[in-house]
Design a protein around this motif. Structure first.
Motif, PDB file in Angstrom:
ATOM      1  N   GLY A 199      22.654   1.746  -1.041  1.00 12.55           N
ATOM      2  CA  GLY A 199      21.763   2.737  -1.770  1.00 12.55           C
ATOM      3  C   GLY A 199      20.223   2.144  -1.783  1.00 12.55           C
ATOM      4  N   ALA A 200      19.244   3.194  -1.863  1.00 15.82           N
ATOM      5  CA  ALA A 200      17.827   2.595  -1.869  1.00 15.82           C
ATOM      6  C   ALA A 200      16.835   3.360  -2.591  1.00 15.82           C
ATOM      7  N   HIS A 201      15.786   2.983  -2.818  1.00 23.87           N
ATOM      8  CA  HIS A 201      14.680   3.791  -3.412  1.00 23.87           C
ATOM      9  C   HIS A 201      13.467   3.255  -2.957  1.00 23.87           C
ATOM     10  N   LEU A 202      12.413   4.168  -2.907  1.00 26.97           N
ATOM     11  CA  LEU A 202      10.990   3.932  -2.599  1.00 26.97           C
ATOM     12  C   LEU A 202      10.225   3.210  -3.408  1.00 26.97           C
ATOM     13  N   SER A 203       9.851   1.892  -3.211  1.00 27.60           N
ATOM     14  CA  SER A 203       9.201   1.078  -4.128  1.00 27.60           C
ATOM     15  C   SER A 203       7.746   0.924  -4.094  1.00 27.60           C
ATOM     16  N   THR A 204       7.182   1.263  -2.811  1.00 27.17           N
ATOM     17  CA  THR A 204       5.595   1.423  -2.771  1.00 27.17           C
ATOM     18  C   THR A 204       5.272   2.398  -1.673  1.00 27.17           C
ATOM     19  N   LEU A 205       4.399   3.324  -1.752  1.00 23.77           N
ATOM     20  CA  LEU A 205       4.025   4.031  -0.733  1.00 23.77           C
ATOM     21  C   LEU A 205       2.410   4.229  -0.485  1.00 23.77           C
ATOM     22  N   ARG A 206       2.083   4.327   0.505  1.00 22.24           N
ATOM     23  CA  ARG A 206       0.682   4.434   0.846  1.00 22.24           C
ATOM     24  C   ARG A 206       0.337   5.566   1.989  1.00 22.24           C
ATOM     25  N   ARG A 207      -0.379   6.359   1.851  1.00 22.06           N
ATOM     26  CA  ARG A 207      -0.818   7.598   2.846  1.00 22.06           C
ATOM     27  C   ARG A 207      -1.797   7.075   3.608  1.00 22.06           C
ATOM     28  N   THR A 208      -1.751   6.568   4.840  1.00 22.93           N
ATOM     29  CA  THR A 208      -2.992   6.104   5.562  1.00 22.93           C
ATOM     30  C   THR A 208      -3.719   6.899   6.642  1.00 22.93           C
ATOM     31  N   LYS A 209      -2.987   8.124   6.966  1.00 18.43           N
ATOM     32  CA  LYS A 209      -3.579   9.059   8.102  1.00 18.43           C
ATOM     33  C   LYS A 209      -3.219  10.551   7.616  1.00 18.43           C
ATOM     34  N   ILE A 210      -4.096  11.549   7.782  1.00 19.71           N
ATOM     35  CA  ILE A 210      -3.842  12.799   7.898  1.00 19.71           C
ATOM     36  C   ILE A 210      -4.515  13.449   9.192  1.00 19.71           C
ATOM     37  N   GLY A 211      -3.657  13.719  10.086  1.00 18.10           N
ATOM     38  CA  GLY A 211      -4.456  14.042  11.378  1.00 18.10           C
ATOM     39  C   GLY A 211      -5.297  13.118  11.863  1.00 18.10           C
ATOM     40  N   ASP A 212      -6.434  13.127  12.023  1.00 18.70           N
ATOM     41  CA  ASP A 212      -7.660  12.340  12.600  1.00 18.70           C
ATOM     42  C   ASP A 212      -8.247  11.637  11.389  1.00 18.70           C
ATOM     43  N   PHE A 213      -8.071  11.854  10.275  1.00 11.15           N
ATOM     44  CA  PHE A 213      -8.748  11.259   9.051  1.00 11.15           C
ATOM     45  C   PHE A 213      -7.904   9.920   8.714  1.00 11.15           C
ATOM     46  N   ASP A 214      -8.611   8.883   8.620  1.00  9.20           N
ATOM     47  CA  ASP A 214      -8.025   7.566   8.160  1.00  9.20           C
ATOM     48  C   ASP A 214      -8.412   7.140   6.911  1.00  9.20           C
ATOM     49  N   VAL A 215      -7.528   6.509   6.024  1.00 11.15           N
ATOM     50  CA  VAL A 215      -7.874   5.792   4.665  1.00 11.15           C
ATOM     51  C   VAL A 215      -8.931   4.955   4.796  1.00 11.15           C
ATOM     52  N   LYS A 216      -8.901   4.440   5.947  1.00  8.64           N
ATOM     53  CA  LYS A 216     -10.091   3.136   6.087  1.00  8.64           C
ATOM     54  C   LYS A 216     -11.304   3.704   5.962  1.00  8.64           C
ATOM     55  N   ASP A 217     -11.665   5.150   6.055  1.00 11.04           N
ATOM     56  CA  ASP A 217     -13.024   5.627   6.047  1.00 11.04           C
ATOM     57  C   ASP A 217     -13.080   5.950   4.602  1.00 11.04           C
ATOM     58  N   GLY A 218     -11.998   5.854   3.757  1.00 10.63           N
ATOM     59  CA  GLY A 218     -12.048   6.575   2.287  1.00 10.63           C
ATOM     60  C   GLY A 218     -12.729   5.382   1.282  1.00 10.63           C
ATOM     61  N   ILE A 219     -13.003   6.355   0.037  1.00 17.00           N
ATOM     62  CA  ILE A 219     -13.313   5.608  -0.982  1.00 17.00           C
ATOM     63  C   ILE A 219     -12.727   5.787  -2.226  1.00 17.00           C
ATOM     64  N   SER A 220     -12.832   5.144  -3.390  1.00 17.99           N
ATOM     65  CA  SER A 220     -12.163   5.543  -4.339  1.00 17.99           C
ATOM     66  C   SER A 220     -12.889   6.588  -5.097  1.00 17.99           C
ATOM     67  N   PRO A 221     -12.178   7.326  -6.346  1.00 17.75           N
ATOM     68  CA  PRO A 221     -12.840   8.467  -6.964  1.00 17.75           C
ATOM     69  C   PRO A 221     -14.220   7.848  -7.714  1.00 17.75           C
ATOM     70  N   GLU A 222     -13.902   6.845  -8.486  1.00 20.25           N
ATOM     71  CA  GLU A 222     -15.153   6.248  -9.053  1.00 20.25           C
ATOM     72  C   GLU A 222     -16.199   5.649  -7.901  1.00 20.25           C
ATOM     73  N   ALA A 223     -15.950   5.150  -6.958  1.00 22.77           N
ATOM     74  CA  ALA A 223     -16.861   4.621  -6.030  1.00 22.77           C
ATOM     75  C   ALA A 223     -17.865   5.899  -5.544  1.00 22.77           C
ATOM     76  N   PHE A 224     -17.110   6.979  -5.436  1.00 27.96           N
ATOM     77  CA  PHE A 224     -17.865   8.302  -4.982  1.00 27.96           C
ATOM     78  C   PHE A 224     -18.724   8.415  -6.011  1.00 27.96           C
ATOM     79  N   GLY A 225     -18.324   8.549  -7.268  1.00 28.29           N
ATOM     80  CA  GLY A 225     -19.157   8.984  -8.357  1.00 28.29           C
ATOM     81  C   GLY A 225     -20.232   8.038  -8.724  1.00 28.29           C
ATOM     82  N   ASP A 226     -20.068   6.651  -8.302  1.00 30.16           N
ATOM     83  CA  ASP A 226     -20.920   5.634  -8.550  1.00 30.16           C
ATOM     84  C   ASP A 226     -21.984   6.112  -7.256  1.00 30.16           C
ATOM     85  N   SER A 227     -21.602   6.309  -6.261  1.00 29.51           N
ATOM     86  CA  SER A 227     -22.766   6.386  -4.988  1.00 29.51           C
ATOM     87  C   SER A 227     -23.470   7.566  -5.305  1.00 29.51           C
ATOM     88  N   LEU A 228     -23.052   8.678  -6.044  1.00 30.38           N
ATOM     89  CA  LEU A 228     -23.782   9.877  -6.375  1.00 30.38           C
ATOM     90  C   LEU A 228     -24.766   9.686  -7.251  1.00 30.38           C
TER      91      LEU A 228
END
Length: 234
Positions: A199-228
């Protein structure tokens, strides 16, 4: 800093969703930051593909006229990394609920793990978890599950393009998966446990890509607010 007109004309933001945040909270944080910076009451903001609170990673947020592209982005291939923990199942297929049954793991070998990935490649039938936002008779499945109702969830066709094991340190198995829209990695973890006669369960999960979009190019919601805020003050 981009102008309000540029955001209204259409922008796509790559947000790295933190652990224990809902996708809705992340969108609201971004929306509030934009509206307060530009002092407007209305601005269209939406996301292309929900992430569970216990998952982190890429959330594509569309602003202004780019909200029309949400369904297009949702349909793109996605990549995830994470950890499957063998030896125990949960009702939610992840750590949202407690272990409800334990299973032996001593028989599991590295070769068995690698071999088991093959049966999940290509187009397969997958049953979504009962703890999901899918609707049945107008109600979310997780609402029915939390109310203790028995619900039969129909299977759906999904496609898994790649299923790579990146680390084995039992009871933990790290993986990378490239899959189609509609794939539940929690269900994959649950089914993978069965394939290992355990038996098994998912213990961690991270989405790294959607199409050509990569999480490496992402920022946190707070960082986005701070930058604005910093940009508006300069």
């Amino acid at each position: 800093m981009k102008t309000l007109e540029e955001y209204q004309a259409g922008q796509t933001l790559l947000i790295d969703k933190p652990l224990n945040w809902t996708s809705f909270q992340a969108v609201n944080k971004v929306k509030w930051a934009l509206k307060s910076t530009f002092k407007v009451k209305k601005l269209k903001v939406g996301h292309a593909g929900t992430l569970d609170p216990l998952a982190t990673g890429l959330l594509v947020i569309c602003v202004g006229k780019n909200t029309k592209k949400i369904s297009q982005f949702q349909g793109q291939v996605k990549e995830y990394t994470g950890t499957i923990t063998v030896g125990g199942t949960t009702a939610s297929y992840d750590l949202e609920s407690e272990i409800n049954e334990t299973f032996p793991t001593v028989h599991i070998t590295d070769e068995m793990i690698q071999e088991a990935t093959k049966q999940f490649l290509g187009e397969i039938d997958q049953v979504p978890p009962i703890f999901s936002a899918l609707k049945k008779d107008g109600k979310r499945l997780y609402e029915l599950a939390r109310a203790g109702e028995e619900v039969e969830v129909p299977s759906r066709k999904i496609t898994i393009n790649e299923f790579e094991i990146t680390r084995i340190a039992l009871p933990e198995i790290d993986f990378r998966v490239v899959c189609s829209k509609g794939t539940y990695i929690r269900s994959l973890a649950h089914d993978f446990g069965k394939a290992l006669s355990s038996g098994a369960h998912l213990s961690t999960l991270r989405r790294t890509k959607i199409g050509d979009f990569d999480v490496k190019d992402g920022i946190s919601p707070e960082a986005f607010g701070d930058s604005l805020r910093v940009s508006s003050e300069n």
